[in-house]
Design a protein around this motif. Sequence first.
Motif, PDB file in Angstrom:
ATOM      1  N   ALA A  55      -0.971   0.838  -8.530  1.00  0.00           N
ATOM      2  CA  ALA A  55      -1.856  -0.555  -8.808  1.00  0.00           C
ATOM      3  C   ALA A  55      -2.405  -0.113 -10.392  1.00  0.00           C
ATOM      4  N   LEU A  56      -2.218   0.866 -10.189  1.00  0.00           N
ATOM      5  CA  LEU A  56      -3.453   0.888 -11.878  1.00  0.00           C
ATOM      6  C   LEU A  56      -2.953   0.725 -12.822  1.00  0.00           C
ATOM      7  N   ARG A  75     -12.267  -2.527  -1.909  1.00  0.00           N
ATOM      8  CA  ARG A  75     -11.253  -2.901  -0.861  1.00  0.00           C
ATOM      9  C   ARG A  75     -11.214  -4.725  -0.722  1.00  0.00           C
ATOM     10  N   LYS A  76     -12.394  -5.405  -0.932  1.00  0.00           N
ATOM     11  CA  LYS A  76     -12.333  -6.488  -0.898  1.00  0.00           C
ATOM     12  C   LYS A  76     -11.910  -7.575  -2.245  1.00  0.00           C
ATOM     13  N   GLU A  77     -11.646  -6.750  -3.011  1.00  0.00           N
ATOM     14  CA  GLU A  77     -10.959  -7.583  -4.143  1.00  0.00           C
ATOM     15  C   GLU A  77      -8.793  -7.157  -4.005  1.00  0.00           C
ATOM     16  N   SER A  78      -8.660  -6.198  -2.935  1.00  0.00           N
ATOM     17  CA  SER A  78      -7.323  -5.661  -3.134  1.00  0.00           C
ATOM     18  C   SER A  78      -7.162  -6.103  -1.781  1.00  0.00           C
ATOM     19  N   SER A  87      -1.320  -5.201  -1.723  1.00  0.00           N
ATOM     20  CA  SER A  87       0.053  -5.693  -2.314  1.00  0.00           C
ATOM     21  C   SER A  87      -0.309  -4.703  -3.603  1.00  0.00           C
ATOM     22  N   ASP A  88      -1.105  -4.350  -3.792  1.00  0.00           N
ATOM     23  CA  ASP A  88      -1.447  -3.245  -5.167  1.00  0.00           C
ATOM     24  C   ASP A  88      -0.749  -1.671  -4.966  1.00  0.00           C
ATOM     25  N   TYR A  89      -0.342  -2.096  -3.547  1.00  0.00           N
ATOM     26  CA  TYR A  89      -0.424  -0.046  -4.011  1.00  0.00           C
ATOM     27  C   TYR A  89       1.373  -0.647  -3.191  1.00  0.00           C
ATOM     28  N   GLN A  90       2.524  -1.164  -4.248  1.00  0.00           N
ATOM     29  CA  GLN A  90       3.694  -0.774  -3.610  1.00  0.00           C
ATOM     30  C   GLN A  90       4.361   0.308  -4.134  1.00  0.00           C
ATOM     31  N   LEU A 104     -10.141   4.439  -5.496  1.00  0.00           N
ATOM     32  CA  LEU A 104     -10.867   5.310  -3.938  1.00  0.00           C
ATOM     33  C   LEU A 104     -10.438   4.783  -2.908  1.00  0.00           C
ATOM     34  N   VAL A 105      -9.588   2.854  -3.601  1.00  0.00           N
ATOM     35  CA  VAL A 105      -8.929   2.137  -2.376  1.00  0.00           C
ATOM     36  C   VAL A 105      -7.898   2.975  -1.277  1.00  0.00           C
ATOM     37  N   PHE A 106      -7.200   3.338  -2.646  1.00  0.00           N
ATOM     38  CA  PHE A 106      -6.138   3.814  -2.520  1.00  0.00           C
ATOM     39  C   PHE A 106      -6.168   5.471  -0.975  1.00  0.00           C
ATOM     40  N   LEU A 107      -7.085   6.307  -1.896  1.00  0.00           N
ATOM     41  CA  LEU A 107      -7.246   7.492  -1.237  1.00  0.00           C
ATOM     42  C   LEU A 107      -7.803   6.689   0.291  1.00  0.00           C
ATOM     43  N   ASP A 108      -7.960   5.722   0.209  1.00  0.00           N
ATOM     44  CA  ASP A 108      -9.560   5.458   1.522  1.00  0.00           C
ATOM     45  C   ASP A 108      -7.929   5.369   2.612  1.00  0.00           C
ATOM     46  N   LYS A 109      -6.657   5.103   1.635  1.00  0.00           N
ATOM     47  CA  LYS A 109      -5.834   4.222   2.605  1.00  0.00           C
ATOM     48  C   LYS A 109      -4.813   4.705   3.137  1.00  0.00           C
TER      49      LYS A 109
END
Length: 121
Positions: A76-77, A57-60, A63-66, A27-32
């Motif tokens: 990230a997964l 969003r708060k936890e990320s 940098s997880d989405y390289q 969800l965070v990835f798709l949000d971005k």
Amino acid sequence: MDELVNRLTAAAGLDRAKAEAAVKTILVFLDKEAPADAVKELVDAMPGADKALEQGRKESDGSDYQGFGAMAAYHALTAAGLSGGEVQIVTKELLAHSRETVGEETTGRIVGSVPGLEAFV
């Protein structure tokens, strides 16, 4: 969101905590990466997804989405503890759930906006 988490635990053999982490990560990835209105439609259609997205969003810190496109989500997964096979199952199941929940058009807009994501459809 519980329905999706249950679906992921059954399909991928994940424990509940890992399945919830996977959903938040996606969800965070798709949000971005995906069109905001399409992601909002998906989140609004899944009870509890708004809270999961906000928590993610708060936890990320981003940098997880390289990487680029779907590969960023893949990284990230795997960083969240999923194997390559689990990532494939989770992604396919989430997209199937999206099609069932918000339909082909909205899901297609999400998939079409993320390079490489069409491989999971």
